[in-house]
Design a protein around this motif. Structure first.
Motif, mmCIF file in Angstrom:
data_model
loop_
_atom_site.group_PDB
_atom_site.id
_atom_site.type_symbol
_atom_site.label_atom_id
_atom_site.label_comp_id
_atom_site.label_asym_id
_atom_site.label_seq_id
_atom_site.Cartn_x
_atom_site.Cartn_y
_atom_site.Cartn_z
ATOM 1 N N ASN A 53 -8.879 2.146 2.419
ATOM 2 C CA ASN A 53 -8.538 3.549 2.189
ATOM 3 C C ASN A 53 -9.006 4.423 3.339
ATOM 4 N N SER B 207 -1.528 7.140 -3.135
ATOM 5 C CA SER B 207 -2.834 6.471 -3.226
ATOM 6 C C SER B 207 -2.824 5.399 -4.315
ATOM 7 N N HIS C 246 -3.752 0.142 5.347
ATOM 8 C CA HIS C 246 -3.438 -1.262 5.133
ATOM 9 C C HIS C 246 -4.036 -1.747 3.821
ATOM 10 N N LEU C 247 -3.545 -2.870 3.361
ATOM 11 C CA LEU C 247 -4.233 -3.640 2.348
ATOM 12 C C LEU C 247 -4.237 -5.082 2.843
ATOM 13 N N ILE D 215 -4.561 5.093 0.913
ATOM 14 C CA ILE D 215 -4.642 3.718 1.402
ATOM 15 C C ILE D 215 -3.764 3.532 2.642
ATOM 16 N N SER E 11 0.851 -1.189 0.000
ATOM 17 C CA SER E 11 0.000 0.000 0.000
ATOM 18 C C SER E 11 0.885 1.236 0.000
ATOM 19 N N ALA F 134 -8.195 -2.810 -0.584
ATOM 20 C CA ALA F 134 -7.490 -1.602 -0.162
ATOM 21 C C ALA F 134 -8.334 -0.924 0.908
ATOM 22 N N VAL G 131 -1.768 0.961 -5.114
ATOM 23 C CA VAL G 131 -1.252 -0.343 -4.690
ATOM 24 C C VAL G 131 -0.129 -0.690 -5.669
#
Ligand code: CUK
Ligand code: CUA
Length: 681
Positions: A489, A437, A469-470, A467, A432, A487, A439
């Motif tokens: 966000n 913003s 965490h992912l 974002i 992230s 994602a 991935v």
């Protein structure tokens, strides 16, 4: 080939996917019209119907995304995501890919639908176990859910979650999705680097954050370097009882750096844990008179902070041998013992580091620097060599700091503000990128992955927005699934209708099932769906294959106490309903079944102590009954077979109609009773 030139990129996808879209839209149309529509006509007709409804027409790619997330009524999601609930203090279970919310699981915050903390004694006792110095703290900042693992893979039995604000950890049993235990950390008042579990869930890791003196005792900031301490706590988990064993758990004293995310080693690095840190500057903030430096600048001044590398297996031996000191009755390994026994090493990590994520094979630890555009990958093997060679310099406390160049395996430039990394089944990593913003998808190198072709950025996908965490499906285990990524966000800005200035979060579902060359810009990634979540700020989530979960459909036997996961021998059963008086104590044994309570009239005296047991003797799936007693702040949720007890003093006199709060039958309104409290004197 960039998107938009030549053949539309989605057309180059497999024929199967296109067939899938057509079938899905045929189903949509049939569901709408009830007829057997022609599918191409359906596709052609779709946008004019959208237009008539005031909706914008869909592009081909958007139609594809819709088909890939739409689940007709009755079809279940193949994955379940457990997201932390942030300030709500709860946890959310969400279906993937539909992104439909299945449940808000009550954890640290009372929740009336589940009857969590509204009179049910079992739930009150669990909540009270999280009290801080005797004070009930009714909210939490839930951060990092951790599914239990067997052999490094999710097993679907338990999930843990920490409360960053108050340093607490909760245990949820996934047989009924209910919290069974909350523990308050005795050495720290806040945490962050938790929870993560070791590969067989022997330990639940809770890392600290803002340093305080041990046990959050008072000490002036002038003595910060000597008196303030960092910490990591290792909670021993017993799978049989489903409980953390507090008397077999321990903490480790660390320098007053602000410890951050932790991860457990796995496979080759099993037995070790890795925690990031920041504020190795040991900044202490700015006072009102202008003394000192604010944390924003003071805690990000240095170019390097320290990844903490901890020999957990050895630390557990030291703790079991009693080589600890006592903090609020809890054993803690002193920093000096950790140094003397070789339990703790540091590795320099990039500016303002965040995330510490172990690769599926356990070979590497991936760290991001929020103020460095790279992810830095460290080799566990090289760390071991550096330790053996004493290839280090001491930090101000004497902790060995391993030589960066000796342990660094690779760096990959991924974008501005990298944070967290998860993995898929094919050797790709997903990071992230907060400031950009996006991935970022990149390939792992080394012999178990892409070898010399790895350590390479494969594409970046814009997400909306900022974002944090992912999470990829089973993406932090030894066997990631791939397929889906979400994602999490932090901002949604313009994505949804604004319900006032406090906007929902945006959880974006991303398809990561396609090959890198299907879209070279994004590495094959595609945003499928936006899900607003307006119930707290979820920080992290984990996604498990749904068929690994084996929840009860109803409780196994009538009179089941979820607190101990067994039948309560004192539970009311059909035929044992009664009211008994013993001095000033009135004890009630009541049953609930569609559509009555037995008994449904109870008469007591003001000032009586009331002990009220109730069992839902219904055994049909979903035949839940509630029990509300107005004015007394009581509401229970009794799932089929469940028993509960409440205890209170009848301080108010009057007539209190009690009733069932779940719409359970045609005669639900009749499922009521009179609780009469005669005035004293
Ligand atoms: S984290 Cu907790 S404040 Cu899990 Cu990146 Cu952001
Ligand atoms: Cu039982 Cu409504």
């Amino acid at each position: 080939m960039p998107r938009g030139s030549g053949t539309p990129w989605w057309r180059r996808r497999s024929v199967l996917a296109v067939v899938g879209i057509v079938i899905a839209f045929t189903l949509v149309l049939q569901a709408c019209s009830g007829g057997d529509g022609d599918s191409s006509a359906a596709l052609g007709d779709m946008n004019s119907r959208r237009e008539a409804a005031g909706l914008a027409p869909l592009t081909d790619a958007q139609m594809e995304a819709a088909a890939l997330t739409y689940l007709p009524s009755g079809e279940w999601d193949p994955y379940v995501m457990f997201a932390s609930g942030g300030q709500s203090g709860q946890m959310f279970a969400i279906g993937v890919p539909s992104m439909r919310i299945l449940k808000s699981i009550a954890v640290f915050t009372p929740e009336p639908w589940q009857g969590w903390g509204f009179g049910n004694l079992g739930t009150e006792e669990i909540l009270d176990a999280g009290n801080v110095d005797g004070n009930r703290v009714n909210w939490a900042d839930t951060h990092h859910p951790a599914l239990s693992e067997t052999g490094g893979d999710y097993d679907g039995e338990y999930i843990f979650i920490n409360d960053k604000a108050n340093a607490r950890v909760a245990v949820v049993d996934l047989r009924d999705f209910e919290v069974k235990q909350i523990v308050k950390n005795p050495v720290a008042i806040n945490d962050h680097g938790g929870t993560k579990v070791t590969p067989d869930t022997e330990w639940v890791i809770e890392g600290g954050q803002y340093a305080t003196p041990n046990g959050w005792e008072y000490a002036p900031v002038e003595s910060y370097n000597e008196d303030y301490k960092g910490m990591v706590t290792m909670w021993r988990f017993d799978r049989t009882s489903g409980r953390i064993l507090e008397d077999q758990s321990f903490a480790m004293e660390l320098p007053p750096y602000w410890q951050d995310l932790c991860d457990a080693g796995k496979l080759v690095s099993d037995g070790w844990i890795f925690c990031g840190s920041f504020n190795t500057e040991r900044a202490t903030g700015a006072g009102p008179d202008g003394t000192g430096e604010q944390f924003e600048a003071g805690a990000s001044a240095r170019d390097r902070d320290y990844l903490h590398v901890i020999n957990l297996d050895k630390a557990a031996e030291i703790a079991a041998a009693g080589n600890t000191f006592d903090v609020n009755g809890f054993p803690m390994i002193s920093l000096q013992t950790s140094i003397d026994e070789g339990l703790l090493y540091f590795v320099p990590e990039p500016k303002s580091p965040h995330g510490a994520d172990v690769t599926p094979g356990g070979e590497y630890v991936v760290v991001s620097g929020k103020l460095d555009p790279h992810v830095t990958i460290y080799s566990f093997d090289k760390m071991q060599t550096a330790i053996a060679n004493q290839d280090w310099e001491p930090d101000p406390y004497g902790v060995p700091v391993l030589n960066f160049d000796s342990v660094m395996e690779a760096q990959v430039e991924v974008g501005l503000g990298p944070l967290h990394t998860e993995f898929d089944a094919d050797g790709y990593a997903y990071t992230s990128i907060f400031l950009d913003s996006t991935v970022a998808k990149w390939s792992l190198g080394g012999e178990n992955y892409f070898g010399d072709d790895g350590w390479k950025l494969e594409g970046t996908l814009p997400v909306q927005y900022n974002i944090g965490h992912l999470v990829a499906a089973e993406g932090d285990t030894v066997a990631p699934d791939g397929g889906y990524l979400v994602a999490l966000n932090k901002w949604s800005i313009d994505r949804f209708f604004p319900p006032g200035p406090l906007l929902p979060q945006n959880l974006q579902l991303v398809d990561i099932s396609q090959p890198v060359d299907s879209n070279p810009e994004t590495g094959g990634m595609q945003v499928l769906y936006d899900m607003p979540l307006g119930m707290g700020e979820p920080h992290y989530a984990q996604i498990i294959k749904a068929d690994k979960l084996q929840p009860f459909e109803v409780y196994p036997e009538i009179g089941w106490d979820p607190g101990v996961m067994a039948v309560d021998p004192n539970a009311p059963q059909i035929g044992t309903e009664r009211v008994e008086r013993n001095g000033d104590t009135v004890e009630i044994w009541m049953t609930a079944v569609r559509s009555h309570f037995t008994p449904d009239r109870v008469e007591i005296q003001q000032g009586d102590r009331v002990i009220w047991h109730i069992t839902n003797v219904d055994t049909s799936k979903d035949a839940t009954h509630g029990l509300a007693v107005p004015g007394y702040n009581i509401n229970l949720s009794l799932e089929p077979g469940e028993t509960a007890t409440m205890e209170f003093d009848a301080t108010m006199d009057g007539v209190f109609p009690f009733y069932c709060t779940e719409f359970c039958s045609a005669l639900h309104l009749e499922m009521a009773g009179y609780f009469l409290i005669e005035p004293s004197g």
